[in-house]
Design a protein around this motif. Structure first.
Motif, short mmCIF file in Angstrom:
data_model
loop_
_atom_site.label_atom_id
_atom_site.label_comp_id
_atom_site.label_asym_id
_atom_site.label_seq_id
_atom_site.Cartn_x
_atom_site.Cartn_y
_atom_site.Cartn_z
N ARG A 20 0.84 -1.21 0.00
CA ARG A 20 0.00 0.00 0.00
C ARG A 20 0.87 1.25 0.00
NH1 ARG A 20 -3.04 -2.96 3.85
NH2 ARG A 20 -5.01 -3.66 2.96
N TYR A 24 0.30 0.26 -4.34
CA TYR A 24 -0.57 -0.83 -4.75
C TYR A 24 -1.94 -0.68 -4.08
CZ TYR A 24 3.48 -3.72 -6.27
OH TYR A 24 4.60 -4.24 -6.89
N THR A 25 -2.98 -1.12 -4.76
CA THR A 25 -4.31 -1.22 -4.17
C THR A 25 -4.56 -2.69 -3.88
OG1 THR A 25 -5.10 0.68 -5.44
CG2 THR A 25 -6.78 -0.80 -4.54
N ALA A 42 -3.63 -7.72 -5.92
CA ALA A 42 -3.58 -6.26 -5.87
C ALA A 42 -3.64 -5.68 -7.28
CB ALA A 42 -2.29 -5.81 -5.17
#
Length: 116
Positions: A20, A24-25, A42
């Protein structure tokens, strides 16, 4: 008492937080199905990313990334294919396989750790 699943889960959460911070999600943690498991799924830009997390406290038993052998890669690829199919992603969806390796307190992200 030593609980390998709990310890692994703790490291996976640590890895997810690190990802994160890198932008990244996180879509899912610990995606299980009959054929295997994906530690982290992700998005990173246009890529759907399947992330394997490996940790070691010392190099006595080898480096963490060495544990992602042929058998493990094959299982991850099969699980990724199932995930994409079951979640409506098309075959041409750009994806990659990353690894987060943790050695003692050092965290390293390896993009494109392996290919199909």
């Amino acid at each position: 008492m030593y609980n390998k699943r709990k310890i692994g889960g703790d490291y996976e959460k640590l890895a997810a937080n690190h990802l994160r911070e890198k932008g990244y999600t996180i879509l899912e943690l610990n995606f299980y199905h009959r054929g295997g498991e994906l530690d982290i799924i992700a998005k990173d830009g246009k890529y759907l990313v399947f992330v394997e997390v490996k940790y070691r406290t010392t190099i006595h038993n080898g480096y963490p990334e060495e544990a992602i052998d042929y058998r493990k890669r094959k299982s991850i690829i099969q699980s990724a294919n199932y995930y994409m199919y079951s979640h409506g992603y098309y075959e041409d969806t750009p994806c990659r396989f990353d690894a987060v390796v943790i050695l003692d307190n050092e965290i390293k992200v390896i993009q494109d750790a392996f290919e199909i």
